[in-house]
Scaffold this active site. Structure first.
Site, short mmCIF file in Angstrom:
data_model
loop_
_atom_site.label_atom_id
_atom_site.label_comp_id
_atom_site.label_asym_id
_atom_site.label_seq_id
_atom_site.Cartn_x
_atom_site.Cartn_y
_atom_site.Cartn_z
N SER A 129 0.73 -1.07 0.08
CA SER A 129 0.00 0.04 -0.07
C SER A 129 0.79 1.27 -0.08
O SER A 129 1.92 1.35 0.54
CB SER A 129 -0.93 0.14 1.14
OG SER A 129 -1.78 -0.99 1.17
N HIS A 180 -7.13 -0.12 6.62
CA HIS A 180 -6.75 -1.46 6.63
C HIS A 180 -6.66 -2.02 8.14
O HIS A 180 -6.95 -2.97 8.57
CB HIS A 180 -5.20 -1.84 5.97
CG HIS A 180 -5.28 -1.62 4.74
ND1 HIS A 180 -6.18 -2.56 3.80
CD2 HIS A 180 -4.77 -0.82 3.66
CE1 HIS A 180 -5.96 -2.49 2.52
NE2 HIS A 180 -5.23 -1.24 2.38
#
Length: 562
Positions: free
Chosen positions: A406, A500
């Site tokens: 990410s 997340h």
């Protein structure tokens, strides 16, 4: 015979109308033939039931009054079995339809369209008809026509008119306060009287219904149409955009109420149990591939060949689909299968490798995108990653780790803010540790503070080259601090980290120069992060984060923070 003659009479009535109304004349003919689709100048209407609309009841003992939209009291002794009476009823029906279809294009708002705008009176009147006409008609046709015209008119206008539309909804179609007060009084009366449970239950039901905003009926009515759910999604996307732009705090508060209502409805309609998980491959419908191409926001698809690589064997794309939008994945995730956890997105986006299923040990989720702005906040991406992880573990038995690769989109801007604060602060400079301060001051001498020296070093083209032995450990530690310790209220400041972590992932590893694209360097000095999803720890991590704001980190990340 009466049936056939009434059809003939109806067709004659329709033929005398303007050409576009012939479609509506054909409507009744098709209805009598028991069809369930109604072609009109505006598209195709779906009938919820034919029983509630059938004029065959006109020559039974319970005739239908098209003026009032209800069945006539059987005490009325008028003979409705004659051919003449039935034909009159058909003519009256068309007069009722004509009240809502005023001009050549068949639009209820044709006059307003000609003026190029829809004034508040039009908006209120149209919403009122779409919401309330259903209460007095057993037929679906007129409510459907009005609601369809509202949808068409809404789509045609810009944000100014749409903002007024939402204002009218809140001001005139919120909770009916008089009905709510009456329902509360009725409940209190039942509580005092000590009546049986059934009376109390009815009073509670009345109170629940009265506490619902009237505009709920409008959104529900729209959702019943073909394309209606997509219209409601787009309405919420418009509402979110308008709410961000408006500076009027009262309007913001009103729009938030509308948004909360819309969000609850959409969450029910798009419950995870109603979604289908599908893999998108090169052989999938072109419409699916187009959505992948168009909606990729993290790592842009350069061309169709690039897209083909991303939907290959070791690079896969999955999406959640809903039956109301069969050609549009609601949320899309890209995953790369590798032998080890990846540290570079450029490596993942490179040429497709020959897949050896026995050597697949890591699933790297490197991009996730929503295609519907109106479903923002629905958290579908969370469920998608978890569902895909389960599918891949069944497909590849040797798969050991499921993790994201990410971006850290806010890191560079946060660090530049720290530089500014340090330059204006009179307190001691505590951004760097003593040993870091010493090394950066030696590498970039001539600056008043170590933080100023770091800022100068990062402005040098060699910060990731010759200066990397000094800058790399400093940037990795500061990035770990930004992800784990910097908070917005009590949650992670970085939006991707918050997404997340609240989904149950842990901050697993930082990757130096994980994204060397211009965008990656501008947002985070090229640093990327792995968020690991461990099936047995996801629920615990999620609960600890939401309840205690605790962020789960690996030993490697913890060392950077110590």
């Amino acid at each position: 015979m009466a049936y056939i003659l009434s059809l003939s009479k109806m067709y004659k009535v329709g033929a005398e109308m303007r050409p576009w109304r012939m479609a509506h004349a054909n409507t009744l003919m098709r209805m009598f033939a028991n069809t369930r689709t109604i072609p009109t100048s505006s598209g195709v209407y779906q009938l919820s039931t034919l029983r509630s609309i059938s004029y065959t009841r006109a020559y039974t003992t319970t005739p239908f009054d098209t003026t009032s939209g209800s069945f006539i009291n059987t005490a009325d002794k008028t003979d409705y079995n004659t051919e003449e009476a039935l034909s009159v009823q058909v003519e009256q029906y068309w007069r009722n339809v004509n009240k809502y279809l005023d001009n050549d294009d068949g639009s209820y708002l044709a006059e307003s369209r000609a003026k190029g705008t829809m004034n508040p009176e039009n908006i209120k009147d149209l919403i009122n008809k779409a919401v309330k006409i259903k209460r007095s008609l057993t037929s679906d046709i007129l409510p459907n026509i009005v609601t369809t015209n509202l949808m068409e008119s809404y789509r045609r206008h810009g944000d100014d008119v749409k903002q007024r539309f939402f204002e009218v909804l809140y001001q005139d179609f919120d909770v009916d306060e008089r009905e709510l007060e009456a329902a509360m009084g009725n409940l209190q009366k039942e509580l005092r009287s000590g009546q049986e449970h059934i009376a109390h239950a009815k009073a509670m039901m009345r109170l629940r219904l009265a506490s619902e905003p009237v505009y709920n009926s409008l959104f529900t009515q729209i959702a019943r149409h073909a394309g209606g759910i997509k219209c409601v999604i787009d309405m919420r996307a418009d509402l979110l955009r308008i709410k961000r732009k408006t500076e009027d705090q009262n309007a913001k508060a009103a729009f938030k109420c509308l948004d909360d209502c819309l969000m609850r409805m959409l969450m029910e309609w798009f419950n995870i149990g109603f979604l289908d998980l599908r893999q998108i491959t090169w052989n999938s419908p072109a419409a699916w591939l187009e959505q992948v191409y168009k909606n990729e926001q993290v790592h842009k698809v350069s061309d169709w060949q690039d897209l083909k690589r991303r939907v290959g064997e070791d690079r896969m794309v999955f999406g959640f689909f809903h039956r109301s939008l069969p050609d549009t994945p609601l949320v899309i995730v890209h995953v790369a299968l590798t032998s080890a956890l990846s540290s570079s997105v450029q490596a993942l986006l490179g040429p497709e490798a020959k897949l050896d299923t026995a050597k697949v040990h890591a699933a790297n989720f490197y991009s996730i995108n929503s295609t519907q702005k109106g479903l923002s906040g629905a958290d579908l991406g969370n469920f998608l990653i978890k569902r895909v992880s389960v599918v891949l573990k069944h497909r590849f038995p040797n798969l050991e780790i499921a993790s994201t690769l990410s971006p850290v989109p806010g890191f560079r801007s946060w660090l530049e803010t720290q530089f500014k604060l340090s330059a204006t602060s009179t307190s001691a400079d505590n951004l760097l540790k003593p040993d870091e301060a010493e090394r950066i001051s030696s590498a970039k001498p001539g600056h008043t503070t170590p933080t100023a020296a770091l800022k100068a070093a990062l402005s040098d083209d060699q910060w990731s080259g010759d200066l990397a032995p000094v800058t790399k450990p400093i940037l990795l530690r500061l990035c770990a601090r930004y992800l784990v310790l910097e908070r917005n209220r009590k949650f992670a400041l970085d939006p991707v980290a918050n997404f997340h972590i609240r989904n149950g992932a842990s901050v697993y590893r930082l990757n130096w120069l994980g994204d060397t694209s211009d965008r990656g360097m501008q947002r985070s000095y090229g640093i990327m992060v792995n968020y690991r999803y461990e099936e047995e720890k996801v629920e615990v991590n999620n609960a600890r984060y939401l309840m205690d704001a605790h962020i789960s980190v690996s030993e490697e990340i913890q060392k950077l923070l110590d």
